[in-house]
Design an enzyme around this catalytic site. Structure first.
Site, short mmCIF file in Angstrom:
data_model
loop_
_atom_site.label_atom_id
_atom_site.label_comp_id
_atom_site.label_asym_id
_atom_site.label_seq_id
_atom_site.Cartn_x
_atom_site.Cartn_y
_atom_site.Cartn_z
N LYS A 15 38.93 26.18 28.57
CA LYS A 15 38.03 25.19 27.96
C LYS A 15 37.32 25.78 26.73
CE LYS A 15 36.81 23.01 32.40
NZ LYS A 15 37.65 21.83 32.37
N LYS A 65 40.46 42.45 28.99
CA LYS A 65 39.07 42.83 28.68
C LYS A 65 38.89 44.36 28.62
CE LYS A 65 36.84 38.65 30.36
NZ LYS A 65 35.82 38.06 31.21
N ALA A 127 34.06 43.69 42.96
CA ALA A 127 33.78 44.90 42.16
C ALA A 127 34.78 45.02 41.03
CB ALA A 127 33.80 46.13 43.06
P1 NDP Z 1 39.41 41.28 38.74
O1 NDP Z 1 40.87 41.11 38.96
O2 NDP Z 1 38.94 42.37 37.83
O3 NDP Z 1 38.69 41.55 40.17
C1 NDP Z 1 39.00 40.77 41.29
C2 NDP Z 1 37.99 41.03 42.40
O4 NDP Z 1 38.22 40.07 43.44
C3 NDP Z 1 38.11 42.41 43.05
O5 NDP Z 1 36.82 42.80 43.47
C4 NDP Z 1 39.03 42.11 44.26
O6 NDP Z 1 38.86 43.01 45.32
C5 NDP Z 1 38.51 40.77 44.67
N1 NDP Z 1 39.48 39.95 45.41
C6 NDP Z 1 40.61 39.38 44.94
N2 NDP Z 1 41.22 38.65 45.91
C7 NDP Z 1 40.45 38.78 47.02
C8 NDP Z 1 40.56 38.27 48.34
N3 NDP Z 1 41.57 37.48 48.71
N4 NDP Z 1 39.60 38.59 49.23
C9 NDP Z 1 38.56 39.39 48.86
N5 NDP Z 1 38.40 39.91 47.62
C10 NDP Z 1 39.35 39.60 46.71
O7 NDP Z 1 38.89 39.84 38.29
P2 NDP Z 1 37.55 39.53 37.45
O8 NDP Z 1 36.48 40.39 38.00
O9 NDP Z 1 37.85 39.58 35.99
O10 NDP Z 1 37.28 37.97 37.80
C11 NDP Z 1 36.74 37.57 39.05
C12 NDP Z 1 36.43 36.09 39.05
O11 NDP Z 1 35.40 35.79 38.14
C13 NDP Z 1 37.63 35.20 38.66
O12 NDP Z 1 37.65 34.09 39.53
C14 NDP Z 1 37.29 34.76 37.25
O13 NDP Z 1 37.87 33.50 36.95
C15 NDP Z 1 35.77 34.69 37.33
N6 NDP Z 1 35.11 34.81 36.01
C16 NDP Z 1 34.41 33.74 35.51
C17 NDP Z 1 33.76 33.80 34.31
C18 NDP Z 1 33.00 32.62 33.80
O14 NDP Z 1 32.60 32.60 32.63
N7 NDP Z 1 32.74 31.61 34.62
C19 NDP Z 1 33.79 35.03 33.48
C20 NDP Z 1 34.53 36.12 34.09
C21 NDP Z 1 35.17 35.99 35.30
P3 NDP Z 1 39.71 44.38 45.40
O15 NDP Z 1 38.98 45.37 44.54
O16 NDP Z 1 39.68 44.74 46.83
O17 NDP Z 1 41.09 44.08 44.90
#
Ligand code: NDP
Length: 276
Positions: A15, A65, A127
């Site tokens: 968006k 990023k 994290a």
């Molecule tokens: P990353 O891939 O860097 O991190 C993913 C995180 O989610 C890790 O902590 C991972 O844990 C955890 N995770 C993934 N799947 C599962 C699961 N099934 N159960 C439990 N934990 C899980 O992603 P980002 O940090 O970049 O993004 C995270 C979210 O934030 C996304 O949904 C993204 O769309 C949203 N976001 C929204 C923004 C906005 O402006 N609204 C801006 C930035 C992000 P593990 O370390 O164990 O793998």
């Protein structure tokens, strides 16, 4: 016309071009903003190509990023701490990297949603890059405690080690989902991508204090928000406001004028409601 872009993979459903076009109309700025798909192994080339075309700046999204952080020749303090960049500004030969995700989240919670953070117990789930980006701005709001839990516990502990010097008076702890039994929080922020995979998190219903707020960084009616509602939470929000607010901060950095983000957020909400 000054050129800006969102660079990511994928980008077609974003968006951001809509949001920046609305900001430009509102502030009467002449600029273009488009979504630019970079090949997974071609982020740096895509940025260079865009600069050669006369690009002034770019927002960076998944999965670039962290790469954008190494590509920048100068980092703001908040980007350096986050280890991730979502905003690049091209100034002569310099590439300045910043991270506006954290301020976007904080502004959405405090200003748009009237959810104070000072003096409250905050739980951050996840994290990954998004969690890293919001920790420093969250500490600046002075919560009484901030707890980070993650599926891979070591990653939460790494965050604790890296960010402990910035916690100030906030009690800062880290652990896994299994450590949450018996704890209550005023604000629970989902920064995991579990909702993207349509999965729910292994959380006890008892984590919500009376009048708690549940926030999912992902937008839409997510499994996390549905679960929070079923646990009795009545104050909830998805991450659309964060998206608009981080965009407003990038726009202000680039153009020196702050758009009225609340109006654009209202328009987007109305549009998605009318689309069913
Ligand atoms: P990353 O891939 O860097 O991190 C993913 C995180 O989610 C890790 O902590 C991972 O844990 C955890 N995770 C993934 N799947 C599962 C699961 N099934 N159960 C439990 N934990 C899980 O992603 P980002 O940090 O970049 O993004 C995270 C979210 O934030 C996304 O949904 C993204 O769309 C949203 N976001 C929204 C923004 C906005 O402006 N609204 C801006 C930035 C992000 P593990 O370390 O164990 O793998």
């Amino acid at each position: 016309m000054d050129r800006y872009a969102l660079i990511g993979h994928p980008v077609e459903h974003s968006k951001s071009p809509l949001i920046h076009a609305a900001f430009a109309r509102q502030t009467r700025q002449k600029l273009s903003y488009r979504a630019l798909l970079a090949p997974l192994d071609g982020f740096s080339d895509t940025v260079q190509m865009f600069r050669k075309e006369g690009g002034h700046g770019a927002n960076i999204t998944v999965p670039f990023k962290i790469e954008a952080c190494s590509l920048a020749t100068r980092l703001t303090e908040r980007a350096r701490l986050a280890g991730a960049v979502n905003t690049l500004t091209f100034v002569n030969d310099a590439v300045v990297g910043d991270n506006t995700d954290g301020i976007g989240l904080v502004r959405d919670l405090i200003v748009n949603l009237a959810c104070p953070l000072a003096g409250r117990h905050v739980l951050l789930l996840g994290a990954g890059g998004a969690a890293r980006g919001v920790l420093f701005p969250l500490f600046q709001t002075k919560p009484v405690s901030l707890t980070v839990v993650n599926r891979t516990v070591e990653r939460a502990q790494e965050l604790r080690a890296a960010f402990a010097p910035y916690a100030g008076q906030t009690a800062f702890t880290a652990g896994g989902f299994q450590d949450l039994d018996g704890w209550e929080f005023d604000v629970v922020i989902n920064a995991t991508s579990a909702s993207l995979e349509n999965e729910t998190l292994p959380l006890p219903n008892s984590i919500f204090a009376p009048n708690a707020f549940a926030y999912d960084m992902m937008y839409g009616d997510t499994p996390f928000l549905a679960w929070a509602r079923s646990a009795g939470v009545t104050q909830l929000s998805d991450g659309l406001g964060m998206l608009v607010e981080q965009a407003a901060e990038s726009f202000a950095l680039w153009r020196g004028v702050r758009p009225k983000s609340a109006r654009v957020l209202r328009e987007l909400r109305e549009k998605s409601a009318s689309n069913g």
